[in-house]
Design a protein around this motif. Structure first.
Motif, PDB file in Angstrom:
ATOM      1  N   ASP A 255       0.969  -1.121  -0.045  1.00 58.82           N
ATOM      2  CA  ASP A 255       0.147   0.035   0.079  1.00 58.82           C
ATOM      3  C   ASP A 255       0.920   1.126  -0.001  1.00 58.82           C
ATOM      4  O   ASP A 255       0.330   2.259  -0.436  1.00 58.82           O
ATOM      5  N   VAL A 256       2.000   1.201   0.456  1.00 57.86           N
ATOM      6  CA  VAL A 256       2.993   2.299   0.513  1.00 57.86           C
ATOM      7  C   VAL A 256       4.281   1.696  -0.165  1.00 57.86           C
ATOM      8  O   VAL A 256       5.128   1.137   0.622  1.00 57.86           O
TER       9      VAL A 256
ATOM     10  N   ASP B 185      -0.024   2.856  -6.311  1.00 58.81           N
ATOM     11  CA  ASP B 185       0.379   1.643  -5.383  1.00 58.81           C
ATOM     12  C   ASP B 185      -0.162   0.373  -5.995  1.00 58.81           C
ATOM     13  O   ASP B 185      -1.151   0.167  -6.664  1.00 58.81           O
TER      14      ASP B 185
ATOM     15  N   ARG C  23       7.656  -1.295   8.613  1.00 60.54           N
ATOM     16  CA  ARG C  23       8.615  -1.101   7.635  1.00 60.54           C
ATOM     17  C   ARG C  23       9.956  -0.823   8.240  1.00 60.54           C
ATOM     18  O   ARG C  23      10.954  -1.580   7.437  1.00 60.54           O
TER      19      ARG C  23
END
Length: 820
Positions: free
Chosen positions: A348-349, A367, A388
Motif C-alpha cells: 500500500d506504500v 500503489d 517498515r
C-alpha cells in the motif's frame, strides 16, 4: 553565441575576472552570467530518473522539496529491460520536462559499475557489466539531449562506494580500470555524445578524479574525443587550479568567489596558463550555446502531458520487472486462482525510488494494492504484516497470518526500507529485515502458495527462495510501479526483464565482501576484473540468480547460430502459447575457457530484444562489442587482440547457454603476454580466486607499493581531512563527531531515514567543503577557526571564528550596498 567563432569572440571580449567567474556557480544550481556580454546563467539540476528542480531552499541530498515531476524507474530497474529504445523514450520525456522548466543540464545518468551489492547508490546505476551500462546510458543521453537539454554522465570515475566517498582513494589496476570502470563511460560518451560529464568525489590511484589529467584529458578528450564540459560533483573540488589544468571546467555550487580569485591569482603569477583557462571558458560557453536557454518556455507555461509521461513510467516499469522464479507455474494469477491475500507494508506504500540527490517529487503515485484490487483478482484483504523498519510487532504478524489462512494464494510484498538505500550511505549487510524474514517463515509453514514481490534497488539474500512458489523482482519501479506489478502478476504483461546484475546466495560469496567499505583512506580493488558474473563464472560458484536471468510466461528456442568477428545471428522461436519478448544475449567465451589465464571465462558481447507471437520465429543479428576479443595491455597502454579460437554463445543468461559456435581470431603481432600466463606471483588472478588475494599479490599486479589504508594520526586535522576523522581526538573534536552521530540516530528512531542519512553524510565531508557548500555563509577564515577548535585550541578557535564571522558579515553588507 551559437557557433565556435561566436564562442571565441565572446571569450576574447572577457576580462580575466569574467573568465574566472564562469568557472563556478552563482548559487547552488545556476552558473554565473556575464551580463555585459549577454552571456546568460543556465540551470543544472538533479535528474537521473526524474527532474529534481527545487523551487525553494536548495540542497544536494533531497532534503528540501522539489517541483512535481514524473518519477521514472531508477537505472537499476530500467537496466533490467535491456531495451535501448525504451531508454531513449524515457530520456526524451526527461528532457522535455527539463526543457519546460528552463533547465539546461540534467545531472545524469549515473553509470558506475556495481562492484559490490552493498554500495548505497547501486539503485542509481545500471549494471555490473560495462557494455550493458554503456549502451543503456547512451540511449538515455541521446533521448535527453534530443530536447536541447544536456545530459551529464556521472560519476567519472571509479565511484564504487559511498563510505568516505569524498576522500577515499580507489586503488585499481590498469586492466580493471579500462576493461570495467571506464568502458561503460567510453560507450556512453562515444555513442551518446554526452555534452557534460560529472567527475566523482573520490581519488583514483592517488589523485582526485576532478583533477586527474590522465582521466579528464588523456582518456576522456584525447582518446575518446569528448568535446563537452566536465563539471565537479557538488562540493567535489579540491585544488581549483589543478582541476582546470586537468580539464574540469565548472565547479559547483557557488564558492562565493573564493576559488574564482584563486584562478585569477594563478594566471597573474604565471602558475596557470591563460590559454588553459580559455579552453575551459570555451567549454562553458559552448554548453550554454548548445542548450539554447533563450528558446525555452517560461517556467509555469509547460505543455508537458503528465498523463502521457505517467503511462510511459508504467510501461517502463512493467518491461523491467524480472520474474525470477515460477517453478510451479503459479503465475500469472487469474479468476481461477481463487482468493488472494495481499500482505506486506510495501503493497500500500510502495518503495519506488532511492534517496538523496535523485529523490523525485512524483506527479502521482500508483500503489500495487489499489492496482491489484482493480485487476479483477479476488482480493480478500490486505494486512501489512510488519513494520517498515525492523521493529517486531506480534499484532501485525498475527493479523497477516489470519488473513493468509482465508486465502488460496498470498501475494507477499517484501523489500528494503528507505533507510537502506541512499546517497552517502552504504548498506551494512545483504539481508532483508528480520521481521520480514520471520513473517515469511510463518507464512511458508501455513502451506499456502506464496508469490513474493520484492522491492529494492539491489540484490538481497533470499533464504526462502526454494520454499516459495514464485518471486517477482520489482526493483524500484517509479511512480507507475503499482499498475506495472499488477499487470505482470495477472499476465496482462508477459514479463521480459532480465537481471542486469548477479544475485549471490549470501554476501560472503561476493569477492570483495571481506574488504568493501572497511578501510578508512583507501579502497583496494583486489578483485580486479573479476566482478559479478565474471567472478562467479570463473570460479564456478553457485549463485541465486545469474546475470541475465529472467523468466517468461512463454518459452523460447534458439537455433541456426552463426558468428564472425563482427556479429552473430541466431534464430529465436516462441515455442509457447503466449506472445512474449526475449532478450537474446550473446557472450564471447575465451579460448580454452580462460583456464590458467588472467581473463574472465565469458563476457557479454552484445544483446537484442525481440517480440514474438506464439509459434513465430525471427532471425536476430547482434553486433559484437568493440573489444570483444581484446584485453587492455597495461604495458602498452592500449587494447590488444588476443589470438585463439573463441566460442560465441547465444544465451538466455550467463549460465543458460542455448547455442555456441567457434570463431578463430588472429592476434596482434606484439611481443609480450597481456594475460600474465604462468606468473606465480599472480596465481589467484589466473584461477579467479581473488577473494584470497593478499597485499603482496595485489602489489605485484599494480607494480607499486600500496598506500596506507588508515588515516594518518598524530598531526592536526587540515582542510583536506574529513569530519569523521575528528572521532576519538577528545575535546571539541569528539563532541562534534558524537553530536552528528547522535542527531542521525535520533532522526532514524523518529522515522525520518532520509534526514538521518543526510545528517550522517556530513561526517564524510572534507572540512574545506564546509565553506564551499555554504553558498558564501562560511569563508576560509571562519573555517580556520573551526579547525583550531577541532585541533584542541577551542577558545582560540572560537575567537578566530567569531572575528572572521563579523568581518565576513561587514564585507557582505558593503558588497550589497555597492550593488544597490
Amino acid at each position: 553565441m551559437g557557433s565556435l567563432d561566436d564562442v571565441k569572440r565572446t571569450r576574447h571580449a572577457m576580462t580575466l575576472a569574467e573568465k574566472a567567474s564562469l568557472m563556478s556557480g552563482a548559487n547552488f544550481w545556476n552558473t554565473k552570467p556575464v551580463e555585459r556580454l549577454g552571456v546568460p546563467s543556465i540551470m543544472l539540476t538533479d535528474g537521473p530518473h526524474g527532474l529534481r528542480k527545487q523551487g525553494g531552499a536548495a540542497d544536494h541530498l533531497g532534503l528540501n522539496a522539489s517541483i512535481p515531476a514524473t518519477g521514472f524507474p531508477t537505472a537499476a530497474t530500467l537496466a533490467n529491460s535491456w531495451d535501448v529504445d525504451l531508454l531513449g523514450r524515457v530520456g526524451e520525456l526527461l528532457g522535455a520536462e527539463a526543457a519546460a522548466e528552463q533547465v539546461s543540464v540534467l545531472l545524469g545518468p549515473g553509470l558506475n559499475i556495481k562492484r559490490n551489492p552493498l554500495a548505497g547508490r547501486n539503485f542509481e546505476y545500471f549494471s555490473e557489466d560495462p557494455l550493458l551500462s554503456g549502451l543503456m546510458a547512451a540511449a538515455l543521453i541521446r533521448g535527453i539531449q534530443s530536447r536541447g537539454v544536456a545530459a551529464s554522465a556521472k560519476h567519472f570515475a571509479v565511484n564504487s562506494q559511498e563510505t568516505h566517498r569524498m576522500s577515499i582513494d580507489e586503488i585499481v589496476d590498469e586492466r580493471a580500470l579500462h576493461e570495467l570502470y571506464l568502458e561503460g563511460f567510453r560507450i556512453a560518451i562515444t555513442q551518446g555524445d554526452a555534452w557534460t560529464v560529472m567527475s566523482s568525489y573520490n581519488k583514483v590511484n592517488g589523485t582526485y578524479a576532478n583533477e586527474h589529467r590522465e582521466l579528464l584529458h588523456d582518456i576522456l578528450r584525447e582518446r575518446w574525443g569528448f568535446d563537452g564540459l566536465v563539471v565537479s560533483d557538488w562540493g567535489g573540488n579540491n585544488d581549483r587550479v589543478a582541476a582546470i589544468e586537468a580539464g574540469s571546467a565548472l565547479e559547483m555550487p557557488s564558492t562565493d568567489g573564493v576559488t574564482d580569485l584563486e584562478i585569477v591569482r594563478a594566471v597573474e603569477n604565471g602558475s596557470l596558463d591563460e590559454a588553459v583557462l580559455d579552453a575551459r571558458v570555451d567549454e562553458v560557453l559552448t554548453l550554454i550555446a548548445r542548450t539554447r536557454p533563450g528558446a525555452r518556455r517560461p517556467a509555469g507555461t509547460s505543455e508537458v502531458d503528465h498523463d502521457l509521461h505517467h503511462d510511459l513510467a508504467i510501461e517502463a516499469a512493467s518491461r523491467s520487472i524480472v520474474l525470477a522464479a515460477n517453478e510451479a507455474g503459479l503465475l500469472p494469477l487469474g479468476p481461477e486462482s481463487g482468493r488472494v491475500a495481499v500482505i506486506g507494508a510495501f503493497a500500500d506504500v510502495p518503495r519506488y525510488q532511492g534517496a538523496g540527490s535523485s529523490l523525485v517529487n512524483p506527479t502521482r503515485l500508483d500503489d500495487p494494492l489499489e492496482a491489484l484490487r482493480a485487476s479483477g483478482l479476488d482480493i480478500v484483504g490486505h494486512e501489512r504484516g510488519f513494520h517498515r523498519r525492523d521493529i517486531p510487532s506480534v499484532g501485525l504478524r498475527r493479523r497477516a497470518l489470519r488473513l493468509a489462512r482465508r486465502a488460496d494464494v498470498v501475494l507477499l510484498h517484501l523489500g528494503l526500507d528507505e533507510s537502506a538505500e541512499a546517497e552517502a550511505v552504504d548498506r551494512t549487510h545483504l539481508r532483508l529485515a528480520q521481521n520480514q524474514l520471520d513473517l515469511t517463515r510463518e507464512l511458508i509453514d501455513l502451506g499456502v502458495p506464496i508469490v513474493v514481490v520484492l522491492a529494492g534497488g539491489a540484490p538481497v539474500e533470499l533464504p526462502f527462495a526454494d520454499e516459495v512458489d514464485a518471486i517477482v523482482l520489482g526493483y524500484l519501479g517509479g511512480q507507475g510501479v503499482g499498475p506495472a506489478i499488477a499487470d505482470v502478476v495477472t499476465g496482462r504483461v508477459n514479463p521480459s526483464g532480465k537481471l542486469a546484475e548477479t544475485y549471490p546466495i549470501r554476501y560472503s560469496d561476493v569477492p570483495s565482501a571481506s574488504t568493501f567499505g572497511r578501510t578508512e583512506a583507501t579502497s583496494e580493488h583486489r578483485d580486479s576484473i573479476y566482478l559479478g558474473y565474471r567472478y562467479y563464472d570463473k570460479v564456478d560458484a553457485p549463485v541465486r540468480y545469474p546475470f541475465g536471468h529472467g523468466l517468461s510466461y512463454t518459452t523460447f528456442a534458439y537455433s541456426a547460430l552463426r558468428a564472425d568477428a563482427r556479429a552473430a545471428t541466431v534464430t529465436v522461436t516462441n515455442t509457447g502459447d503466449r506472445a512474449g519478448e526475449e532478450v537474446v544475449q550473446v557472450y564471447v567465451e575465451a579460448p580454452d575457457a580462460a583456464a590458467g589465464q588472467f581473463r574472465a571465462v565469458r563476457e557479454l558481447g552484445g544483446f537484442a530484444k525481440v517480440a514474438l507471437e506464439p509459434g513465430e520465429s525471427a532471425t536476430v543479428e547482434v553486433a559484437l562489442r568493440e573489444h570483444a576479443f581484446q584485453v587492455f595491455d597495461p604495458d602498452r597502454g592500449e587494447w590488444r587482440t588476443v589470438p585463439g579460437t573463441y566460442s560465441v554463445l547465444a544465451a538466455a543468461s550467463s549460465r543458460d547457454i542455448r547455442a555456441r559456435v567457434e570463431v578463430a581470431i588472429d592476434g596482434d603481432a606484439i611481443d609480450g603476454d597481456p594475460l600474465d600466463l604462468g606468473r606465480a606471483d599472480l596465481s589467484h588472478y589466473l584461477d579467479g580466486t581473488v577473494d584470497r588475494v593478499g597485499a603482496a599479490e595485489f602489489e605485484a599486479l599494480l607494480g607499486r607499493p600500496l598506500p596506507g589504508s588508515t588515516w594518518p594520526t598524530g598531526r592536526p586535522l587540515t582542510r583536506d581531512d574529513i569530519i569523521a576523522q575528528a572521532k576519538g581526538r577528545g575535546g571539541f573534536a569528539s563532541a562534534l563527531h558524537a553530536l552528528i552521530v547522535t542527531v542521525s540516530r535520533t532522526l532514524m528512531l523518529l522515522g525520518r531515514p532520509h534526514a538521518a542519512n543526510n545528517v550522517r553524510f556530513v561526517l564524510d565531508m572534507p572540512f574545506r567543503s564546509v565553506a564551499r557548500m555554504s553558498n558564501g555563509a562560511v569563508d576560509g577564515a571562519m573555517l580556520d577557526g573551526l579547525l583550531l577548535m577541532v585541533n584542541g585550541r577551542f577558545w582560540h578557535g572560537v575567537r578566530r571564528a567569531a572575528t572572521a564571522w563579523r568581518a565576513h558579515r561587514r564585507a557582505r553588507r558593503a558588497a550589497s550596498a555597492r550593488h544597490d
